[in-house]
Design an enzyme around this catalytic site. Structure first.
Site, PDB file in Angstrom:
ATOM      1  N   GLU A 125       0.872  -1.178   0.000  1.00  0.00           N
ATOM      2  CA  GLU A 125       0.000   0.000   0.000  1.00  0.00           C
ATOM      3  C   GLU A 125       0.904   1.222   0.000  1.00  0.00           C
ATOM      4  O   GLU A 125       1.896   1.262   0.726  1.00  0.00           O
ATOM      5  CB  GLU A 125      -0.881   0.008   1.248  1.00  0.00           C
ATOM      6  N   GLU A 181      -1.318  10.977   4.364  1.00  0.00           N
ATOM      7  CA  GLU A 181      -2.091  10.563   5.531  1.00  0.00           C
ATOM      8  C   GLU A 181      -2.073  11.722   6.511  1.00  0.00           C
ATOM      9  O   GLU A 181      -1.007  12.201   6.889  1.00  0.00           O
ATOM     10  CB  GLU A 181      -1.470   9.341   6.200  1.00  0.00           C
TER      11      GLU A 181
END
Length: 137
Positions: free
Chosen positions: A10, A15
Site C-alpha cells: 500500500e 495521511e
C-alpha cells in the site's frame, strides 16, 4: 499479485492526523508471507511545508507522488518533502526488491476518524468533518 494486504503493499500519498494538522505522512505498507500471520511492516515519512508551522487543513494543497521502480518521492505543492528507496522485506521473502511496489495499485480517497492511527475523537473534535478534493489525476 502477492496476496492479501499487507503483503500486496500500500502506498499512502498523504495521511493526515487531525491532532497534527501541520503534518502529512507519506507511508509505504508491506510484508512478507511468514507462516499463518503476515507481519505489517510500514515506513512513514513526515512531510511539512516551510518550517512545519503551516496548517495544511486551512487551504487546498497539491499532494504528489513520484513512483519509480526503486524510489518513491512525496511532494506538497511541488516541493519534495520525503523520498525513500528502502523497503526491504525480511530475508525470507520469496519476492525480491522492489516487490511489492512493482505492480499497479488502486487509488483510494478516505477520511478516517479514530482508531490506532490518531486515537479516538475528543470533545474538541469537530464534527461533521469533511475532505474536499478539487481534482485527482
Amino acid at each position: 499479485k502477492y496476496g492479501i494486504w499487507p503483503v500486496s503493499g500500500e502506498i499512502d500519498i498523504a495521511e493526515m492526523q487531525g491532532s497534527r494538522p501541520n503534518v502529512s505522512l507519506g507511508t509505504l505498507h508491506y510484508s512478507t508471507p511468514a507462516g499463518p500471520l503476515y507481519p505489517h511492516i510500514f515506513a512513514s515519512h513526515v512531510c511539512t511545508l516551510g518550517d512545519g508551522a503551516v496548517d495544511l487543513s486551512q487551504d487546498f494543497h497539491t499532494y504528489g507522488l513520484r513512483w519509480e521502480r526503486e524510489k518513491v518521492t512525496w511532494y506538497i505543492d511541488d516541493q519534495e518533502c520525503a523520498s525513500t528507496s528502502l523497503w526491504m522485506a525480511p530475508a525470507t521473502a520469496k519476492n525480491g526488491y522492489p516487490a511489492p511496489f512493482d505492480q499497479e495499485f488502486r487509488l483510494v480517497l478516505n477520511l478516517a476518524v479514530g482508531g490506532v492511527f490518531d486515537l479516538n475523537p475528543t470533545p474538541d473534535t469537530h464534527f461533521p468533518s469533511r475532505m474536499e478534493v478539487d481534482f485527482v489525476r
